[in-house]
Design an enzyme around this catalytic site. Structure first.
Site, PDB file in Angstrom:
ATOM      1  N   LYS A   1      -0.922  11.415   5.734  1.00 34.64           N
ATOM      2  CA  LYS A   1      -0.965  10.095   6.645  1.00 34.64           C
ATOM      3  C   LYS A   1       0.186   9.118   5.795  1.00 34.64           C
ATOM      4  O   LYS A   1       0.467   8.462   6.712  1.00 34.64           O
ATOM      5  CB  LYS A   1      -2.142  10.163   7.540  1.00 34.64           C
TER       6      LYS A   1
ATOM      7  N   LYS B   1       0.796  -1.048  -0.440  1.00 29.18           N
ATOM      8  CA  LYS B   1       0.179   0.003   0.272  1.00 29.18           C
ATOM      9  C   LYS B   1       0.768   0.992  -0.543  1.00 29.18           C
ATOM     10  O   LYS B   1       0.080   2.422  -0.570  1.00 29.18           O
ATOM     11  CB  LYS B   1      -0.523  -0.287   1.551  1.00 29.18           C
TER      12      LYS B   1
END
Lengths: 295, 295
Positions: free
Chosen positions: A242, A174
Site C-alpha cells: 500500500k 514517509k
C-alpha cells in the site's frame, strides 16, 4: 502536559490503540472512535469516552488525531458522512498520523482550512513496538504554529519528531522512508543469498558488513530475520505494498521514474499473489529462495 | 609487532601506498613493487627496499601483501612471468587485499598451496581515508592458522577485521558489501529525488530518515554528497562497476538472479557511457536528474 485540552482519537488498530493508551496515561481527556467495537471498549475501560462517529469525536474534542490504514479511510473519516468536517469548530487542530498519499493529505487540509481548522500530516515509523513504547519517529508536514501546538502531544507518542515542511511534506517523507527501507531490504536479501549460495555463512557476512559502510538498521534487523527465516510481522507486506503504491503514484504525478522502488514493488506483488501478505517486510528474501528452487 | 618478519607489498595505488606506509611506520622491514616507478621511489624514501618484479618481492619476503585493481592483475602478479609463484618458498604467507572474483582467489590459492604457501583473500572497505588512517574493514577468507599469523599485520591496516570463512569467503563478503552499498545508494537517490520533485527539502528528509528505520551509513555519507552535488571520489564508479561485474559473474556461477544488483549495475553502465566513471558512487543520483531533464 495539558489536561485541559480535550483530545479525540480515531482508528484503534495495531498502531492507534497503543497510541491512544499512551495519551490517556499521560493524563489527557480522550474521546475515541473505531469502526469495530472491541478496542473502543478496551479504551473505555482505561478511562476514554466513546463516540459513535468521527463527527461526534470532533464535537467533543479540541484536537483530533487519527491513525488508519489508507487514503480512502482518511477521506471517509475526515470528509464523509458523519465525518470530522461536520463536527469541527474554528480553532481546532486535526493531526492525521496515517500513511496516505500526499495528495490526499493536501485535499483534506484544504477542506479543514476552509472551516478554520488547522491540520498536520504526521505519519510515523517504528511499528507496533514503537507505538507501545512511545518511541515512534514522526514526520510532520504543516504550518509552524500548528506544529508547535501539536508537539507536546506528539512527544507522548514518539521520540524523533521532525517538522519537515508544509502540508503533505510528512507524507512525502514517509514515502521516501519506505523507498529506502524496502529497497535496502531487497539489497540485504540479495547479499545474504549470494553468501549462502557461495558457501559462506550469511551470519558472518551480516556481522562483517555491520562493521563497515554497508551498515544499516535494515541490515541489522531484517538481516537477522532473514537469517532466522522469521517472517512474523513486524510490518506486513500488505501494508508495505500500500505504501509503495503511494510512492509510485506520487512519483508518477511528479513524472519521476523510480526504478528500484518499482522493482521491489513488483516483487512484493508476486509475494502477495503467493498469499504472503501477512508476512514481515523481511520476507522479500523468499523471492530469491523461490527463484532458485524448482518446485 | 614483529620486526623480524620481512614483508613485501605489491601495488602502490590509492589504497596500497598508504597501507605500505603504515606497515613501514609500524616498524616492519618492507620490500615494495609497483608497475610505475614514482610511488616506489616515495616508499624507498620512507625506508622500503625496491624490487623489480613480484618474483623478487617474494624472494626477499616472508609475508607478501598485494592490493591491485582487478582479477587479471592478481593473476599476473601471482602466476605470471616473474610472478610471485616463481619466488616463493614453503612456509610463506600471501595476503591479497585486492577486490577480485572469488573464483580467481581460489585459483591462486590452489597454485600457492601446491608450493607450500599459505594464502588469504582479504579485501577491504573504507576507501583511501580508511587506508591512510589504518581504519579499513577487512574481510578475510582462508585457513584459521594463516588468519592468526596475518592478524598482527592486518591490525596495522584496519580496525574491523573479520575472518568470514575459507578461501574465497573474503571476496564473497566484499561482493555482498558492494551489493548493499550500491543498491542502498540507489534507494537514497530515489528518495531524495522524490522529496525534491515533491517540493520537500531533501536535507530535512535525510535528517528525518537518519533518526529511524531507514538509517544507514550510505544515507548519511552518500545522502550528504547527493545534497551537495559533490561527486568527487571517494570510490569511483569505474571501480564499483568492476566490483558489480564480480558480483553478477559470481551470482551467475551460482545460478542466482540478483535483480537489484543487475539494475544498479546497468544504471552505472549508463553513467560510464556518459563519461562519468571518475565520479563517486553517490553520482548514481545523476541518473535520476538526467532522466527527468529534457536536453
Amino acid at each position: 502536559m495539558s489536561t485541559t485540552q480535550r483530545l479525540g482519537f480515531i482508528g484503534l488498530g495495531i498502531m492507534g490503540k497503543p497510541m491512544a493508551h499512551n495519551l490517556l496515561q499521560a493524563g489527557y481527556r480522550l474521546t475515541v472512535y473505531n469502526r469495530s467495537r472491541s478496542p473502543m471498549d478496551e479504551l473505555a475501560a482505561a478511562g476514554a469516552a466513546q463516540a459513535d462517529s468521527p463527527q461526534a469525536v470532533a464535537e467533543n474534542s479540541d484536537v483530533v488525531l487519527s491513525c488508519v490504514s489508507d487514503s480512502p479511510d482518511v477521506e471517509a473519516i475526515a470528509l464523509g458522512t458523519h465525518g470530522l468536517i461536520h463536527g469541527v469548530r474554528p480553532g481546532m487542530l486535526y493531526i492525521d498520523m496515517s500513511t496516505i498519499a500526499p495528495a490526499t493529505a493536501r485535499k483534506v487540509f484544504g477542506a479543514m482550512q476552509a472551516k478554520g481548522v488547522e491540520m498536520l500530516d504526521a505519519p510515523v515509523s517504528g511499528g507496533d513496538i514503537g507505538a507501545q513504547q512511545g518511541t515512534l519517529s514522526i514526520m510532520v508536514g504543516g504550518d509552524e504554529p500548528a506544529f508547535e501546538r501539536a508537539l507536546p502531544i506528539l512527544q507522548v507518542l514518539g521520540k524523533n519528531i521532525v517538522h519537515v515542511g508544509s502540508t503533505g511534506a510528512g507524507q512525502v517523507t514517509k514515502a521516501c522512508n519506505q523507498i529506502v527501507v524496502s529497497v535496502t531490504a531487497q539489497a540485504v536479501a540479495e547479499a545474504l543469498m549470494l553468501a549462502e549460495q557461495s558457501g559462506v555463512d550469511p551470519a558472518k557476512v551480516r556481522a562483517a558488513l555491520l562493521g563497515g559502510f554497508a551498515a544499516s538498521r535494515v541490515l541489522e534487523v531484517h538481516g537477522q530475520r532473514m537469517l532466522e527465516g522469521n517472517y512474523a510481522p513486524g510490518f506486513k507486506l500488505d501494508l508495505l505494498r500500500k505504501d509503495l503504491n503511494i510512492v509510485l503514484q506520487t512519483a508518477r504525478e511528479e513524472h519521476l521514474p523510480l526504478l528500484a522502488a518499482a522493482q521491489v514493488s513488483s516483487l512484493i506483488d508476486a509475494l502477495l499473489a503467493q498469499g504472503e501478505g501477512n508476512l514481515d517486510t523481511a520476507a522479500i528474501a523468499l523471492i530469491y529462495q523461490r527463484l532458485i528452487t524448482k518446485s
